[in-house]
Design a protein around this motif. Structure first.
Motif, PDB file in Angstrom:
ATOM      1  N   THR A 130       0.840  -1.205   0.000  1.00  0.00           N
ATOM      2  CA  THR A 130       0.000   0.000   0.000  1.00  0.00           C
ATOM      3  C   THR A 130       0.872   1.252   0.000  1.00  0.00           C
ATOM      4  O   THR A 130       1.880   1.325   0.701  1.00  0.00           O
ATOM      5  CB  THR A 130      -0.930   0.010   1.231  1.00  0.00           C
ATOM      6  N   PRO A 153      -6.974   5.768   5.999  1.00  0.00           N
ATOM      7  CA  PRO A 153      -7.227   5.643   4.558  1.00  0.00           C
ATOM      8  C   PRO A 153      -7.406   7.012   3.904  1.00  0.00           C
ATOM      9  O   PRO A 153      -7.915   7.947   4.512  1.00  0.00           O
ATOM     10  CB  PRO A 153      -8.531   4.837   4.496  1.00  0.00           C
ATOM     11  N   LEU A 159      -2.809   5.565   1.848  1.00  0.00           N
ATOM     12  CA  LEU A 159      -2.849   5.881   3.266  1.00  0.00           C
ATOM     13  C   LEU A 159      -2.144   7.205   3.485  1.00  0.00           C
ATOM     14  O   LEU A 159      -1.290   7.600   2.674  1.00  0.00           O
ATOM     15  CB  LEU A 159      -2.157   4.788   4.086  1.00  0.00           C
TER      16      LEU A 159
END
Length: 174
Positions: A130, A153, A159
């Motif tokens: 991520t 988020p 993120l």
């Protein structure tokens, strides 16, 4: 307090010496004031954390992993001691902080710095692939000897660090 980073071996005077944890309480009333003071230190400490202290008045105390010494007023000595012995804090300086700019994957954050893990607030560990948009401002939590970056988020499956440089004040749109 046990830090999971290796201490520096060079003192402020340029001689070899062992870094140690010291607590400092100068009465900073905001995190920004404490961050600014930490940023002014030369040489920079290996690790610097801020700690919110309630007594003798609400303020921010600081723990440093350093070879330098600092003075604290006698009335603030208990706050400095609490910072030095605390198990929790907010890391401002830590190994690799300068390499955490722009957008990085969780894996890159772990490889480039002394951050031990990246968590998503309320959801557990973040996936290593991520992308985290650091906003060039990363303040991991110091918890029991580890640095943990808490994220939330964001748009596009990315993120962002939970703590932002310029947070939106609560109820700003009301």
């Amino acid at each position: 307090m046990t830090y999971s980073v290796a201490p520096a071996a060079i003192s402020a005077a340029g001689t070899v010496g062992a870094a140690r944890i010291v607590g400092v309480s100068l009465g900073h009333t905001t995190l920004a004031e404490a961050d600014h003071w930490i940023g002014s230190l030369s040489p920079a400490p290996v690790l610097a954390c801020t700690h919110l202290i309630a007594a003798p008045f609400p303020h921010v105390a600081i723990s440093l992993l350093t070879t330098s010494t600092f003075e604290t007023e006698p009335e603030l000595r208990p706050a400095a001691d609490a910072a030095a012995s605390g198990q929790f804090g907010r890391a401002v300086r830590f190994p690799g902080v300068g390499r955490l700019t722009g957008e990085l994957t969780v894996s890159e954050i772990l490889q480039r710095s002394s951050i031990s893990r990246v968590e998503v607030l309320g959801s557990g560990l973040a996936d290593r692939d991520t992308v985290v948009d650091t906003g060039d401002f990363v303040r991991p939590q110091f918890r029991g000897g580890e640095l943990v970056l808490v994220t939330t988020p964001a748009v596009g499956g990315r993120l962002v660090p939970f703590e932002r440089r310029d947070p939106t004040p609560c109820c700003a749109d009301h």
